[in-house]
Enzyme design. Structure first.
Site, PDB file in Angstrom:
ATOM      1  N   THR B 144       0.991  -1.052  -0.103  1.00  0.00           N
ATOM      2  CA  THR B 144       0.023   0.067   0.016  1.00  0.00           C
ATOM      3  C   THR B 144       0.616   1.198  -0.146  1.00  0.00           C
ATOM      4  OG1 THR B 144      -1.202   1.556   1.237  1.00  0.00           O
ATOM      5  CG2 THR B 144      -0.281  -0.282   2.701  1.00  0.00           C
ATOM      6  N   ILE B 145       0.738   2.026  -0.819  1.00  0.00           N
ATOM      7  CA  ILE B 145       1.428   3.441  -0.638  1.00  0.00           C
ATOM      8  C   ILE B 145       1.173   4.179   0.657  1.00  0.00           C
ATOM      9  CG2 ILE B 145       1.295   3.645  -3.270  1.00  0.00           C
ATOM     10  CD1 ILE B 145      -0.889   5.883  -2.694  1.00  0.00           C
ATOM     11  N   ASP B 146       0.157   3.789   1.193  1.00  0.00           N
ATOM     12  CA  ASP B 146      -0.317   4.571   2.604  1.00  0.00           C
ATOM     13  C   ASP B 146       0.608   4.305   3.676  1.00  0.00           C
ATOM     14  OD1 ASP B 146      -2.435   5.795   1.244  1.00  0.00           O
ATOM     15  OD2 ASP B 146      -3.772   4.178   1.269  1.00  0.00           O
ATOM     16  N   GLY B 191      -3.600   9.635   1.336  1.00  0.00           N
ATOM     17  CA  GLY B 191      -3.405   9.163   2.657  1.00  0.00           C
ATOM     18  C   GLY B 191      -4.670   9.861   3.526  1.00  0.00           C
ATOM     19  N   GLU B 247      -5.055  14.924   1.872  1.00  0.00           N
ATOM     20  CA  GLU B 247      -6.109  14.890   1.589  1.00  0.00           C
ATOM     21  C   GLU B 247      -7.389  14.693   2.820  1.00  0.00           C
ATOM     22  OE1 GLU B 247      -7.342  11.554  -0.899  1.00  0.00           O
ATOM     23  OE2 GLU B 247      -6.570  10.077   0.503  1.00  0.00           O
ATOM     24  N   LEU B 302      -1.733  10.111  -9.709  1.00  0.00           N
ATOM     25  CA  LEU B 302      -0.482  10.017 -10.347  1.00  0.00           C
ATOM     26  C   LEU B 302       0.627   9.612  -9.117  1.00  0.00           C
ATOM     27  CD1 LEU B 302      -0.377  13.588 -12.265  1.00  0.00           C
ATOM     28  CD2 LEU B 302      -1.405  11.234 -12.949  1.00  0.00           C
ATOM     29  N   GLN B 303       0.358   9.669  -8.057  1.00  0.00           N
ATOM     30  CA  GLN B 303       1.401   9.324  -7.144  1.00  0.00           C
ATOM     31  C   GLN B 303       1.181   7.810  -6.809  1.00  0.00           C
ATOM     32  OE1 GLN B 303      -0.229  11.328  -3.077  1.00  0.00           O
ATOM     33  NE2 GLN B 303      -2.019  11.860  -4.648  1.00  0.00           N
ATOM     34  N   ARG B 304       0.165   7.180  -7.166  1.00  0.00           N
ATOM     35  CA  ARG B 304       0.377   5.812  -7.145  1.00  0.00           C
ATOM     36  C   ARG B 304       0.426   4.987  -8.130  1.00  0.00           C
ATOM     37  NH1 ARG B 304      -6.332   4.712  -6.285  1.00  0.00           N
ATOM     38  NH2 ARG B 304      -6.841   4.286  -8.561  1.00  0.00           N
TER      39      ARG B 304
END
Lengths: 410, 410
Positions: B144-146, B191, B247, B302-304
């Site tokens: 997970t990017i988070d 996030g 966010e 775009l960030q993921r």
């Protein structure tokens, strides 16, 4: 006639690009090698010059590594301005001041890297020099991601922005198809009056990518009902619809789609109009009218500062137009802009040539109608063949501690 | 007890990352080398599996070049789902169906690559297998990017997203300073509940970059008046203020800042609330209250999916956790997730270890309070030292015809 100044000065103007600093390097190195004692840089363009904000580039660029990093640094190293010179008759004192500063710096060669407004500046300054018998040579060096300058096959800066847009559209397409469920992504691309950048979304389509489903250029009058109808057909037929839309699409009466928010979209509690952008407006509309899942993505400034994804062809050409401008000025040219002339597509060959600055300033080049498909939502193979050579090859960032290295004036 | 199946099956679930496909390759290659006859891929996770949407990965990945390209392909190659399994007591038929499909495929090893919800799936399936005497091994592979999973130093996917955010913040900073005039850029980062990604904006600060001016994490209650006051001081003191905001920032009563648009911001003509995002809300507010120029940039998806800017450390670790999961399953483990354990920061060393899946599912790891500066708008050196090893080195895209090459299931 006064004795010719021995130094050169260079400025950057208008919006930045990923490769505008390569043109700066091109001017700097060519002027140096032709005997300029100092190559000065104007901070913040002509506006900064009028405040005598000037650096000596040999002081700020200490070695070849600095030069290599500068080629990979986005935005304008010297700073930029959006400043339109008045005509000399309106403000003669300003011209006297400016030429006085140039004289003090012993400048013989003046270079301005920019788009339409910058070419207007070169036009006015070279005309004034002519009228007053000044021997300073004024040359324009083209740059703009928008690709809307006349008398050049394309502008440095466009190829890198197009490469970025093509690459991002491929990534967004992959992302949009992850769940296999119906969803719409509307991506807003820069270019208020010309669709060169939005058209670059077509580059995403390849044997490894489905490509985008609609491309809406500002050259085509935008019919919202038609758009929603088409979108409805698309989103019923496939998961992950991706659409590229120019920030500058307008409806038949000439209003920008993003202005329509006043009627249909958000107005804040104080009654102020909140411009939401074309993509956001259309995504909201799709949600409301089609009940589908829709999101808007604005590429925003990322598309003009993405040095990490620059095209090597673009960087090389940006460098070349800078060098060609210096060469021409030192050979006695003035009041001209260096243009790019494409000799062939396959193999791609392109050379520089000079154009009278008066044929360039204040005109905008748009995407030819015959490069837009008859349905108005796509581009032709000719457009693709025009773009493709401009996005080829890379200039890998120099990574330090995991991130691309830049340089700036401290 | 039934005879152990000879095949393996692997699925991807939840939001995509830039490196989730590296974990897929890790599972595929390790399972193959341990003797799995077939390694199946579930299309669209468990949801697709229930519809028997399955591919044989040896059919779709023909050679080593395909494998290398898959490592560089963003989003989930197999497709994904957001699907929470009911507990067995609620829907026993569903479990019977699912285990029936696995039996038909002769599956002995089941791998699920995902975040919290995916670990919940592994937890339920391995519990059910225990209860019913099934011998199938169920293993969780984190992604997970988070970065909000428990019992792992960090999650694969985070490092690449952090690298992208750091790089983009550097580019945005350069762009924001171009005109030398007062302007504010507010960048919204993903996030919702944890500030790991927003904190990555701090990576931009280096000897070649001024860095961002405020970092607003969701772990800190957001005070809008305070924010505007601070911003006012900043924008008076310097040109080009850049702010990173999650966010998920919330005001003291728990409402998301982006929800406040109902009160202060846009409501469309039909009275629908239009969520505008925290950055847009704050940029509008800054324009209105401070009269400054302000823009919002949403990094959005775009960030993921920024595989073109992936971290090599991240790709390598994503591969390793996949391989370690396969190794563990073939050695008889089940109901566990592979975690990453950091052995040291300098030199960076990290290894894999196994954790009981019940200690992971449905917990969220947040940024520790002591890694946030006392003023609440920055992160500490400890946080930077934690992130920095994870963004190191690159896996250069394979460019074909000017764009990064991907692979997808046709």
């Amino acid at each position: 006639m006064e004795k010719m100044g021995r130094n050169a000065i260079v400025g950057q103007s208008g919006g930045p690009t990923a490769v505008i600093n390569s043109s700066l390097v091109g001017v700097f190195q060519a002027a140096k090698s032709r005997g300029a004692q100092h190559v000065y840089g104007m901070r913040y363009g002509v506006k900064g010059l009028l405040e005598e904000q000037v650096v000596d580039l040999s002081d700020t660029l200490r070695d070849n590594l600095d030069i290599e990093i500068l080629k990979r640094t986005p935005a304008s190293y010297l700073g930029s301005c959006r400043y339109k010179l008045p005509v000399p008759a309106e403000d003669p004192a300003l011209y006297e001041k400016l030429f006085g500063i140039l004289k003090k710096l012993d400048v013989g060669y003046f270079f301005y890297i920019g788009g339409n407004d910058s070419m207007d500046t070169i036009s006015k300054l070279s005309d004034y020099a002519c009228m007053t018998g000044s021997d300073i040579k004024f040359m324009g060096v083209p740059k703009t991601i928008d690709n809307d300058l006349m008398n050049t096959d394309h502008t440095p800066g466009y190829g890198s922005a197009a490469k970025y847009i093509g690459a991002i559209m491929k990534e967004i397409t992959r992302d949009s198809l992850v769940y296999g469920t119906r969803n719409v992504t509307i991506v807003e691309v820069m270019g208020r009056n010309a669709g060169w950048l939005t058209g670059a979304a077509a580059l995403a389509k390849a044997e490894d990518c489905e490509g985008v489903d609609m491309i809406c250029l500002p050259e085509v009058a935008f019919d919202i009902d038609h758009f929603i109808e088409r979108l409805d057909v698309l989103q019923r037929a496939k998961a992950g619809v991706v659409i590229a839309v120019s920030e500058g699409v307008r409806v038949h009466d000439g209003r920008y789609v993003c202005e329509l928010t006043e009627e249909l979209g958000p107005v804040d509690a104080f009654g102020h109009k909140t411009l939401t952008g074309a993509a956001r407006f259309l995504a909201n509309k799709a949600v409301r009218e089609l009940g589908c899942k829709a999101r808007a993505i604005e590429l925003s400034t990322l598309q003009r500062c993405s040095s990490h994804m620059a095209s090597r062809v673009d960087i090389t050409e940006a460098f070349q137009v800078g060098g060609a401008a210096a060469k021409a000025a030192f050979e006695g040219h003035s009041g001209e802009m260096v243009g790019l002339r494409r000799l062939s597509n396959d193999p791609y060959q392109c050379t520089t040539e000079l154009h009278d600055i008066h044929t360039i300033a204040n005109f905008e080049k748009k995407v030819p109608g015959e490069w837009i498909t008859p349905d108005g939502v796509g581009v032709t193979q000719e457009f693709l063949a025009y773009m493709r050579p401009l996005i080829q090859a890379e200039l890998t960032p120099i990574y330090v501690d995991g991130l691309p290295r830049h340089i700036y004036i401290k």
